[in-house]
Design a protein around this motif. Structure first.
Motif, PDB file in Angstrom:
ATOM      1  N   ILE A   1       0.981  -1.017   0.079  1.00  0.00           N
ATOM      2  CA  ILE A   1      -0.007   0.117  -0.064  1.00  0.00           C
ATOM      3  C   ILE A   1       1.016   1.219   0.129  1.00  0.00           C
ATOM      4  O   ILE A   1       1.811   1.200   0.805  1.00  0.00           O
ATOM      5  CB  ILE A   1      -0.947  -0.043   1.311  1.00  0.00           C
ATOM      6  CG1 ILE A   1      -1.830  -1.332   1.148  1.00  0.00           C
ATOM      7  CG2 ILE A   1      -1.679   1.500   1.290  1.00  0.00           C
ATOM      8  CD1 ILE A   1      -2.584  -1.482   2.424  1.00  0.00           C
ATOM      9  N   VAL A   2       0.872   1.893  -1.004  1.00  0.00           N
ATOM     10  CA  VAL A   2       1.429   3.192  -1.309  1.00  0.00           C
ATOM     11  C   VAL A   2       0.914   4.545  -0.439  1.00  0.00           C
ATOM     12  O   VAL A   2      -0.056   4.816  -0.788  1.00  0.00           O
ATOM     13  CB  VAL A   2       2.129   3.414  -2.665  1.00  0.00           C
ATOM     14  CG1 VAL A   2       2.931   4.671  -2.626  1.00  0.00           C
ATOM     15  CG2 VAL A   2       2.736   2.305  -3.408  1.00  0.00           C
ATOM     16  N   THR A   3       1.694   4.897   0.532  1.00  0.00           N
ATOM     17  CA  THR A   3       1.123   6.073   1.189  1.00  0.00           C
ATOM     18  C   THR A   3       2.157   6.802   2.094  1.00  0.00           C
ATOM     19  O   THR A   3       3.128   6.203   2.254  1.00  0.00           O
ATOM     20  CB  THR A   3      -0.004   5.569   2.152  1.00  0.00           C
ATOM     21  OG1 THR A   3      -0.528   6.614   2.950  1.00  0.00           O
ATOM     22  CG2 THR A   3       0.487   4.559   3.135  1.00  0.00           C
ATOM     23  N   ARG A   4       2.009   8.123   2.392  1.00  0.00           N
ATOM     24  CA  ARG A   4       2.914   8.668   3.294  1.00  0.00           C
ATOM     25  C   ARG A   4       2.266   9.116   4.617  1.00  0.00           C
ATOM     26  O   ARG A   4       2.808   9.985   5.344  1.00  0.00           O
ATOM     27  CB  ARG A   4       3.388   9.920   2.459  1.00  0.00           C
ATOM     28  CG  ARG A   4       4.473   9.712   1.574  1.00  0.00           C
ATOM     29  CD  ARG A   4       5.046  11.014   0.741  1.00  0.00           C
ATOM     30  NE  ARG A   4       6.038  10.734  -0.380  1.00  0.00           N
ATOM     31  CZ  ARG A   4       7.273  10.325   0.043  1.00  0.00           C
ATOM     32  NH1 ARG A   4       7.732  10.439   1.512  1.00  0.00           N
ATOM     33  NH2 ARG A   4       8.166  10.038  -0.709  1.00  0.00           N
ATOM     34  N   HIS A   5       1.049   8.405   5.036  1.00  0.00           N
ATOM     35  CA  HIS A   5       0.269   8.719   6.094  1.00  0.00           C
ATOM     36  C   HIS A   5       0.810   7.895   7.169  1.00  0.00           C
ATOM     37  O   HIS A   5       0.241   6.511   7.059  1.00  0.00           O
ATOM     38  CB  HIS A   5      -1.212   8.715   5.712  1.00  0.00           C
ATOM     39  CG  HIS A   5      -1.773   9.721   4.797  1.00  0.00           C
ATOM     40  ND1 HIS A   5      -1.770  10.991   5.078  1.00  0.00           N
ATOM     41  CD2 HIS A   5      -1.822   9.763   3.746  1.00  0.00           C
ATOM     42  CE1 HIS A   5      -1.975  11.942   4.337  1.00  0.00           C
ATOM     43  NE2 HIS A   5      -2.235  10.978   3.173  1.00  0.00           N
ATOM     44  N   SER A   6       1.651   8.100   7.951  1.00  0.00           N
ATOM     45  CA  SER A   6       2.198   7.179   8.964  1.00  0.00           C
ATOM     46  C   SER A   6       1.254   6.759  10.124  1.00  0.00           C
ATOM     47  O   SER A   6       1.498   5.553  10.426  1.00  0.00           O
ATOM     48  CB  SER A   6       3.399   7.933   9.633  1.00  0.00           C
ATOM     49  OG  SER A   6       3.040   8.965  10.602  1.00  0.00           O
ATOM     50  N   GLU A   7       0.284   7.571  10.251  1.00  0.00           N
ATOM     51  CA  GLU A   7      -0.876   7.182  11.195  1.00  0.00           C
ATOM     52  C   GLU A   7      -1.642   5.968  10.828  1.00  0.00           C
ATOM     53  O   GLU A   7      -2.260   5.098  11.615  1.00  0.00           O
ATOM     54  CB  GLU A   7      -1.719   8.320  11.371  1.00  0.00           C
ATOM     55  CG  GLU A   7      -2.775   8.555  10.210  1.00  0.00           C
ATOM     56  CD  GLU A   7      -2.143   9.651   9.275  1.00  0.00           C
ATOM     57  OE1 GLU A   7      -2.805  10.276   8.396  1.00  0.00           O
ATOM     58  OE2 GLU A   7      -0.846   9.999   9.405  1.00  0.00           O
ATOM     59  N   LYS A   8      -1.584   5.521   9.454  1.00  0.00           N
ATOM     60  CA  LYS A   8      -2.082   4.278   8.937  1.00  0.00           C
ATOM     61  C   LYS A   8      -1.293   3.082   9.589  1.00  0.00           C
ATOM     62  O   LYS A   8      -2.084   2.251  10.159  1.00  0.00           O
ATOM     63  CB  LYS A   8      -1.929   4.275   7.543  1.00  0.00           C
ATOM     64  CG  LYS A   8      -3.181   5.050   6.716  1.00  0.00           C
ATOM     65  CD  LYS A   8      -3.146   4.739   5.226  1.00  0.00           C
ATOM     66  CE  LYS A   8      -4.011   5.765   4.555  1.00  0.00           C
ATOM     67  NZ  LYS A   8      -4.118   5.421   2.874  1.00  0.00           N
ATOM     68  N   ALA A   9      -0.093   3.331  10.038  1.00  0.00           N
ATOM     69  CA  ALA A   9       0.422   2.272  10.381  1.00  0.00           C
ATOM     70  C   ALA A   9       0.379   1.912  11.993  1.00  0.00           C
ATOM     71  O   ALA A   9       0.190   0.987  12.521  1.00  0.00           O
ATOM     72  CB  ALA A   9       2.252   2.333  10.215  1.00  0.00           C
ATOM     73  N   ASP A  10      -0.157   3.121  12.558  1.00  0.00           N
ATOM     74  CA  ASP A  10      -0.672   3.187  14.173  1.00  0.00           C
ATOM     75  C   ASP A  10      -1.912   2.243  14.151  1.00  0.00           C
ATOM     76  O   ASP A  10      -1.932   1.259  14.894  1.00  0.00           O
ATOM     77  CB  ASP A  10      -0.943   4.515  14.521  1.00  0.00           C
ATOM     78  CG  ASP A  10       0.520   5.071  14.665  1.00  0.00           C
ATOM     79  OD1 ASP A  10       1.274   4.656  15.060  1.00  0.00           O
ATOM     80  OD2 ASP A  10       0.035   6.445  14.468  1.00  0.00           O
ATOM     81  N   VAL A  11      -2.894   2.374  13.205  1.00  0.00           N
ATOM     82  CA  VAL A  11      -4.092   1.628  13.337  1.00  0.00           C
ATOM     83  C   VAL A  11      -3.709   0.281  12.964  1.00  0.00           C
ATOM     84  O   VAL A  11      -4.129  -0.845  13.447  1.00  0.00           O
ATOM     85  CB  VAL A  11      -4.890   1.955  12.137  1.00  0.00           C
ATOM     86  CG1 VAL A  11      -6.207   1.131  11.903  1.00  0.00           C
ATOM     87  CG2 VAL A  11      -5.279   3.614  12.158  1.00  0.00           C
ATOM     88  N   TYR A  12      -2.822  -0.029  11.838  1.00  0.00           N
ATOM     89  CA  TYR A  12      -2.387  -1.305  11.467  1.00  0.00           C
ATOM     90  C   TYR A  12      -1.717  -2.100  12.680  1.00  0.00           C
ATOM     91  O   TYR A  12      -2.268  -3.548  12.653  1.00  0.00           O
ATOM     92  CB  TYR A  12      -1.486  -1.347  10.505  1.00  0.00           C
ATOM     93  CG  TYR A  12      -1.147  -2.735   9.673  1.00  0.00           C
ATOM     94  CD1 TYR A  12      -1.858  -3.368   8.922  1.00  0.00           C
ATOM     95  CD2 TYR A  12       0.249  -3.285   9.951  1.00  0.00           C
ATOM     96  CE1 TYR A  12      -1.661  -4.374   8.148  1.00  0.00           C
ATOM     97  CE2 TYR A  12       0.453  -4.544   9.314  1.00  0.00           C
ATOM     98  CZ  TYR A  12       0.017  -5.027   8.351  1.00  0.00           C
ATOM     99  OH  TYR A  12       0.112  -6.072   7.923  1.00  0.00           O
ATOM    100  N   LEU A  13      -1.066  -1.533  13.365  1.00  0.00           N
ATOM    101  CA  LEU A  13      -0.253  -2.441  14.568  1.00  0.00           C
ATOM    102  C   LEU A  13      -1.408  -2.710  15.566  1.00  0.00           C
ATOM    103  O   LEU A  13      -1.196  -3.616  16.223  1.00  0.00           O
ATOM    104  CB  LEU A  13       0.809  -1.328  15.162  1.00  0.00           C
ATOM    105  CG  LEU A  13       1.938  -1.181  14.164  1.00  0.00           C
ATOM    106  CD1 LEU A  13       2.969  -0.274  14.963  1.00  0.00           C
ATOM    107  CD2 LEU A  13       2.652  -2.368  13.635  1.00  0.00           C
ATOM    108  N   ARG A  14      -2.300  -2.021  15.629  1.00  0.00           N
ATOM    109  CA  ARG A  14      -3.293  -2.137  16.808  1.00  0.00           C
ATOM    110  C   ARG A  14      -4.322  -3.561  16.046  1.00  0.00           C
ATOM    111  O   ARG A  14      -4.309  -4.372  16.902  1.00  0.00           O
ATOM    112  CB  ARG A  14      -4.295  -1.181  17.112  1.00  0.00           C
ATOM    113  CG  ARG A  14      -3.897   0.166  17.728  1.00  0.00           C
ATOM    114  CD  ARG A  14      -4.970   0.977  18.231  1.00  0.00           C
ATOM    115  NE  ARG A  14      -5.474   1.612  17.423  1.00  0.00           N
ATOM    116  CZ  ARG A  14      -5.152   2.993  16.692  1.00  0.00           C
ATOM    117  NH1 ARG A  14      -3.925   3.527  17.182  1.00  0.00           N
ATOM    118  NH2 ARG A  14      -5.714   3.611  15.929  1.00  0.00           N
ATOM    119  N   TYR A  15      -4.395  -3.635  14.785  1.00  0.00           N
ATOM    120  CA  TYR A  15      -5.005  -4.922  14.401  1.00  0.00           C
ATOM    121  C   TYR A  15      -4.230  -6.056  14.567  1.00  0.00           C
ATOM    122  O   TYR A  15      -4.684  -7.132  14.674  1.00  0.00           O
ATOM    123  CB  TYR A  15      -5.553  -4.496  12.988  1.00  0.00           C
ATOM    124  CG  TYR A  15      -6.862  -4.091  13.064  1.00  0.00           C
ATOM    125  CD1 TYR A  15      -8.116  -4.868  12.860  1.00  0.00           C
ATOM    126  CD2 TYR A  15      -7.179  -2.562  13.011  1.00  0.00           C
ATOM    127  CE1 TYR A  15      -9.361  -4.077  13.058  1.00  0.00           C
ATOM    128  CE2 TYR A  15      -8.289  -2.120  13.136  1.00  0.00           C
ATOM    129  CZ  TYR A  15      -9.512  -2.829  12.926  1.00  0.00           C
ATOM    130  OH  TYR A  15     -10.629  -2.200  13.083  1.00  0.00           O
TER     131      TYR A  15
END
Length: 457
Positions: free
Chosen positions: A74-88
């Protein structure tokens, strides 16, 4: 034969066996996975003899798109997406802890995408989560794939403090024209600085990934890449064949076929790299890896105990494998199971407390027999026929009667030899190993499936 006739014969052999074929990181391959209505890993886990477990965590995010890439990303520069992902990821671990069953964790591998998309604080959070729920062996192998463009020396120090002991940097190719075409321009000197820093920090192993067959590659430019690799003196080198599948990966449509090396040139690139790396003391491992003689991968190869899984060659073949995250594949006992490939689907499975894996396969006896043969070929370039017969209670010549007939043309072309108790692939035929393994693949039908796989050369 004259030199010209030898060259012509070699070219004909290359073109003949440059067919589409799986990479055989598993058998059956992931393309044979089918939808599953229940958690097939539960039954497989109860029957598994393994008392150790390897973990794989898929980090799908990348800041930029490399046009050659066939990974699930997934190409993105939004680091907050990784915060959500790590919770999952943590939610998935809690839901799948029954698959660990107090097994000792002998290895962890982070792949992607790009694990270096994660910030240092996100890495700290992920490792804290993993250690909270899993019991790692003191000498566990903790490895991570890194995009050097997103890595600094302090970043490496953080990874070392977290317990990672093996690193892999994506070098790919050092030529600017190649880099520009694949949308991955990066500094070779920066990568060298990272390699030397990793060594000074005491990482057990540093690997460099190279790719041959990329657009605009030629022998002269590739020699520069090989020379730069040798100068960095990594502990391991991975030499991957570029898998051109524009029907599946849209970004690869940016390359016209005339930009790509043909099968003959690809074989020349491969052979040059093999001669160069083995010429300075690296051991050739399987199809596409090199390691210094003291490396545990080289030792496993010499001792005939090398194994292969979805992350490539490994010394932990007796362990079950638990995949976490988007598109991750687990291999437990006699079953494979894969998580959803789309992020929203992955989240939905977890939110609804459904089994994370949505496709998979329970292996039949025939699958297990053929898996052992193919794995032995991919890892050791040979098959101990007596060992296969003993392990599976078969008569090899009878069980594989039809396959042996299919192997005769390959024997005539010098790609393998069959002794009374051994099937042997000579060093000169190593590049053809995928084309050899296809003959043992009960699912491979050239007319129906060949275009779903990359070319073997």
């Amino acid at each position: 034969m004259t030199d010209s006739k030898i060259a012509s014969h070699r070219k004909a052999i290359v073109e003949m066996y440059a067919q589409h074929a799986p990479r055989y990181t598993s058998y059956p391959t992931a393309l044979k996975f089918a939808p599953v209505a229940h958690d097939i890993l539960v039954d497989a886990n109860e029957k598994s003899d393994a008392d150790t477990l390897s973990l794989y965590v898929h980090i799908p995010f990348c800041k930029t798109l490399c046009y050659y890439c066939g990974c699930n990303k997934i190409v993105t520069r939004h680091s907050e997406k990784a915060d959500v992902y790590l919770r999952y990821i943590e939610k998935e671990i809690i839901a799948r802890q029954h698959l660990a069953n107090a097994k000792r964790i002998v290895s962890l591998h982070l792949g992607g995408g790009s694990p270096s998309f994660l910030s240092e604080s996100q890495h700290i959070e992920l490792m804290s989560t993993l250690r909270r729920y899993f019991s790692f062996e003191v000498d566990a192998t903790l490895s991570i794939e890194l995009d050097p463009r997103n890595v600094t020396k302090p970043y490496l120090r953080t990874l070392k403090q977290l317990g990672y002991n093996r690193l892999s940097f994506g070098l790919q190719d050092t030529d600017y024209n190649v880099q520009h075409t694949i949308n991955r321009v990066q500094s070779t000197s920066h990568i060298a600085d990272l390699v030397f820093e990793a060594k000074s920090l005491g990482f057990d192993s540093v690997n460099l990934d190279l790719i041959y067959g990329l657009p605009h590659q030629n022998l002269e430019t590739f020699k520069t890449t090989v020379a730069a690799t040798k100068a960095m003196a990594p502990d391991r080198i991975s030499l991957f064949s570029y898998a051109h599948l524009p029907e599946r990966f849209a970004a690869q449509r940016k390359f016209s076929d005339d930009m790509l090396p043909d099968a003959t040139l690809k074989s020349e690139l491969y052979c040059y790299a093999v001669e160069s790396f083995t010429g300075i003391g690296y051991e050739k491992i399987g199809l596409d890896h090199f390691a210094k003689p003291t490396d545990e991968l080289a030792v496993a190869y010499k001792n005939g105990v090398l194994h292969r899984n979805f992350q490539g060659y490994t010394t932990h073949g007796d362990s079950d494998l638990l995949g976490l995250g988007l598109s991750s594949i687990s291999s437990i006992g006699n079953a494979f199971a894969q998580n959803p490939k789309k992020l929203n689907d992955y989240y939905l499975q977890i939110d609804n407390k459904l089994p994370t894996a949505v496709v998979g396969l329970t292996l039949t006896k025939d699958d297990l027999i053929r898996r052992d043969v193919i794995s032995s070929l991919m890892c050791n370039m040979q098959v101990d026929i007596q060992e296969i017969e003993k392990r599976h209670a078969i008569v090899f010549s009878e069980y594989f009667h039809k396959t042996i007939e299919k192997l005769k043309p390959l024997q005539n072309d010098g790609l393998l030899s069959m002794k009374k108790h051994w099937l042997l692939v000579p060093e000169s035929a190593r590049i053809y190993i995928r084309a050899i393994c296809v003959k043992f693949d009960a699912y491979f039908h050239e007319d129906e499936m060949s275009q779903r796989y990359s070319k073997a050369i």
